[in-house]
Design a protein around this motif. Structure first.
Motif, short mmCIF file in Angstrom:
data_model
loop_
_atom_site.label_atom_id
_atom_site.label_comp_id
_atom_site.label_asym_id
_atom_site.label_seq_id
_atom_site.Cartn_x
_atom_site.Cartn_y
_atom_site.Cartn_z
N LYS A 1 38.51 40.10 26.24
CA LYS A 1 37.52 40.22 27.44
C LYS A 1 38.40 40.01 28.55
O LYS A 1 39.48 39.32 28.73
CB LYS A 1 36.55 39.07 27.55
CG LYS A 1 35.49 39.21 28.62
CD LYS A 1 34.40 38.16 28.51
CE LYS A 1 33.27 38.30 29.55
NZ LYS A 1 32.21 37.14 29.54
N GLN A 2 38.19 41.08 29.50
CA GLN A 2 39.07 40.86 30.72
C GLN A 2 38.21 39.86 31.63
O GLN A 2 37.04 40.52 32.10
CB GLN A 2 39.16 42.27 31.34
CG GLN A 2 40.34 43.09 30.41
CD GLN A 2 40.86 44.19 31.12
OE1 GLN A 2 42.07 44.39 31.26
NE2 GLN A 2 39.95 44.91 31.64
N ILE A 3 38.54 38.84 32.18
CA ILE A 3 38.01 38.03 33.07
C ILE A 3 38.58 37.79 34.44
O ILE A 3 39.74 38.09 34.66
CB ILE A 3 37.72 36.57 32.54
CG1 ILE A 3 39.12 35.83 32.31
CG2 ILE A 3 37.00 36.79 31.21
CD1 ILE A 3 39.11 34.50 31.84
N PRO A 4 37.86 37.56 35.40
CA PRO A 4 38.48 37.09 36.69
C PRO A 4 39.48 35.83 36.45
O PRO A 4 39.22 34.88 35.82
CB PRO A 4 37.50 36.54 37.55
CG PRO A 4 36.09 37.29 37.02
CD PRO A 4 36.44 37.28 35.73
N GLY B 1 37.33 41.20 41.91
CA GLY B 1 38.90 41.06 41.84
C GLY B 1 39.68 41.51 40.87
O GLY B 1 39.26 42.17 40.02
N LYS B 2 40.92 40.83 40.69
CA LYS B 2 41.86 41.10 39.72
C LYS B 2 41.50 40.49 38.43
O LYS B 2 40.76 39.57 38.52
CB LYS B 2 43.26 40.57 40.03
CG LYS B 2 44.26 40.91 39.00
CD LYS B 2 45.72 40.32 39.68
CE LYS B 2 46.50 40.21 38.59
NZ LYS B 2 46.79 41.13 37.58
N LEU B 3 41.38 41.48 37.56
CA LEU B 3 40.89 40.97 36.00
C LEU B 3 42.27 40.52 34.95
O LEU B 3 43.31 41.48 35.21
CB LEU B 3 40.19 41.86 35.43
CG LEU B 3 38.80 42.27 36.02
CD1 LEU B 3 38.05 43.32 35.36
CD2 LEU B 3 37.82 41.06 36.21
N ILE B 4 42.26 39.72 34.39
CA ILE B 4 43.28 39.43 33.53
C ILE B 4 42.50 39.21 32.13
O ILE B 4 41.44 39.13 31.79
CB ILE B 4 44.06 38.09 33.76
CG1 ILE B 4 42.97 36.89 33.69
CG2 ILE B 4 44.73 38.36 35.34
CD1 ILE B 4 43.68 35.49 33.72
#
Lengths: 320, 257
Positions: B8-11, B29-32
């Protein structure tokens, strides 16, 4: 009361039901006119389930060495289809979470997890801590079918009501197929002394600030001198310093002791969720801006490497 | 041996978090890549390596506007990615997500699916088991060690008291805890190679799920979000050699000593 029936997944723990199960039974009887428990395993829990408010105890057929998730969920799904309870409360334990996930997919109903409170407002409304417990989210189910709530430990008080033993009803064995094929082949119990972490009046916990794994011995020593239990932050459990059973926090245990002594723990939201309910909090940390100090009744800004050995000496002097 | 890792890409959890007007987590915003997922990716790479063949596929659902997190998993060594992205999935619940991932996993037809025990943004922690039930596979949750051979997966599973040794026939779903293995850092070579690794982007219709999954609002709703009662901070003292005495005095004042 607007709710007719609540079921509680009553998890066996040794010869009794787990403390969280008893907490959920206690809460359920204040929310619904009828409470039933669902359990599994070889134990006889009719008297205890009845004492805490269940009138019926559904007994799932013997699961043998299988992980309980699949067979218990299958039996529950079959029962729920026939009896249509308004809600099913499930302890947020390892097996409880397995049961919840499988039951959700079987019933095609979503689950609300991390529940820390329940209220009757023309239907059940659940409370969930968010952002490290700084905010509370209230949620409810819509549509038909039972509401599935996975409830964290210590969300309610476990209080016996003195009810008669529950009537035991054999639950049907559900069809699990390959999904039920996971088997326990060996069990390992870590030796521990003193009170259980969840039940201890004093919890002394260590974190990364201890500096090295060997320093955790200070935490254990202080816990022993205070007749309490030793806990840990996720950071040092992940680092392999201490077993997971010691972990306090969102992904570990929830504790509400008389006093919680946090040693070298910064106070990540992950950790705070598990211990914010403590009556008093003492923190020792070298970083004056560590978030743990925002919840501590007594904060000592200093090196745990100095403060903890000194504390051990003082406590030993008192007990001798 | 082929392994799918659900990621999963999360904030970024270290950045301030907020809820949008619909009480969904703000994901603009940016996801990591969720750090909790790096353990599954590493475990999968090691299992495939040990088996002497096969590959790791990462499967994810979410916005495809920013795939930096997915590329991170590819840079660690995963061979390819499947990303299900569809406007109709915005705000779907864990069960809806599990249905989408089940369809994606069926396409990949792996021997084993790995996932984190829970994501670091939602902490729901039910998805992997919902996925296993939808696939009709066994699941073993909370693994602190995993081996796979002879068509069977063996797991050391955390328990309240210690751990259990649990086995299941493959295919199976296993959730791993942080600490199951030490995730590798992507090498420069890995980062460069990841740029050209295949990322298959699918819609709900591509998976044949049109009309079957959608927003969670139909089945559960957030009533409100309120500030929790704040716990007042107490006294704070800089240790001048008296820290331990202060703690003892405090414990006396609350009658613990």
């Amino acid at each position: 009361m607007t709710l007719g029936t609540i079921w509680v997944v009553a998890e066996p723990a040794g010869t009794a039901l787990s403390t969280t199960s008893l907490e959920l039974l206690s809460a359920a009887r204040g929310l619904a006119s009828s409470v039933a428990a669902v359990t599994w395993g070889a134990g006889d829990h009719a008297a205890q389930a009845g004492d805490y408010g269940a009138t019926t105890l559904y007994q799932v057929p013997d699961v043998g060495d299988a992980l309980p998730g699949a067979p218990v969920a299958a039996a529950l799904a079959a029962l729920a289809g026939a009896e249509a309870p308004d809600a099913i409360l499930i302890p947020a334990s390892y097996d409880g979470r397995d049961i919840a996930g499988r039951l959700s997919a079987r019933l095609d109903r979503p689950v609300l997890t991390n529940v820390t409170g329940l209220a009757d407002d023309g239907g059940l409304v659940s409370e969930h801590p968010a952002f490290g417990g700084t905010q509370l989210v209230h949620a409810r189910f819509r549509g038909s079918g039972p509401g599935l709530f996975v409830v964290r430990a210590k969300s309610f008080a476990a209080e016996a009501a003195g009810g008669a033993p529950a009537t035991v009803v054999a639950a049907p064995a559900g069809d699990v197929g390959a999904a039920g094929a996971a088997r326990i082949v060996a069990r390992h119990e870590e030796v521990r002394e003193g009170p259980q972490l969840e039940d201890a009046a004093v919890v002394v916990a260590g974190g990364r600030g201890l500096g090295e794994a060997a320093h955790y011995a200070w935490v254990e020593e202080i816990a022993r001198l205070l007749h309490g239990a030793a806990g840990a932050s996720r950071a040092i459990v992940d680092a392999g310093w201490v077993p997971y059973a010691r972990q306090v926090g969102q992904t570990g245990k929830t504790v509400k002791p008389t006093v919680y002594v946090a040693c070298g723990i910064s106070g990540a939201t992950q950790h705070l969720v598990g211990m914010k309910g403590s009556k008093a909090i003492v923190a020792v940390n070298k970083d004056p801006d560590a978030p743990i100090f925002q919840v501590a009744d007594l904060g000592i800004v200093g090196e745990v490497q100095k403060v903890l050995p000194a504390l051990i000496d003082l406590l030993k002097a008192r007990s001798s | 041996m082929n392994v799918v890792v659900c990621v999963k890409q999360i904030p970024d959890p270290t950045a301030p978090q907020s809820l949008d007007a619909n009480h969904n987590l703000d994901r603009t915003g940016k996801l990591i890549l969720d750090e909790a997922d790096t353990y599954g990716v590493e475990m999968a790479l090691q299992l495939v390596d040990k088996a002497g063949g096969g590959e790791v596929t990462v499967v994810s659902m979410g916005s495809a506007a920013d795939l930096a997190g997915i590329r991170n998993a590819l840079a660690m060594g995963a061979a390819k990615a499947i990303v299900v992205s569809d406007e109709s999935l915005r705000g779907t619940d864990a069960l809806g997500t599990a249905k989408v991932l089940a369809a994606a996993v069926r396409r990949a037809a792996p021997d084993l699916v790995l996932a984190a025990t829970e994501s670091s943004d939602g902490y729901t922690g039910t998805l992997p088991v919902q996925l296993a039930e939808l696939l009709g596979w066994p699941s073993i949750t909370f693994a602190k060690a995993v081996t796979a051979e002879g068509g069977q997966v063996s797991v050391a599973r955390q328990t309240e008291a210690g751990y259990d040794e649990v086995v299941a026939p493959l295919p199976a779903v296993v959730t791993v805890t942080a600490g199951v293995v030490e995730p590798r850092y992507a090498s420069f070579k890995g980062i460069m190679a990841a740029k050209s690794k295949p990322v298959e982007q699918l819609s709900v219709a591509d998976l044949g799920l049109a009309g079957e999954v959608g927003p969670a609002g139909a089945r559960q709703e957030i009533v409100d979000v309120v500030a929790a009662e704040a716990r007042a901070a107490g006294e704070k003292h800089v240790d001048e050699g008296d820290g331990a005495q202060r703690i003892v005095a405090f414990l006396e004042s609350i009658k613990v000593l």
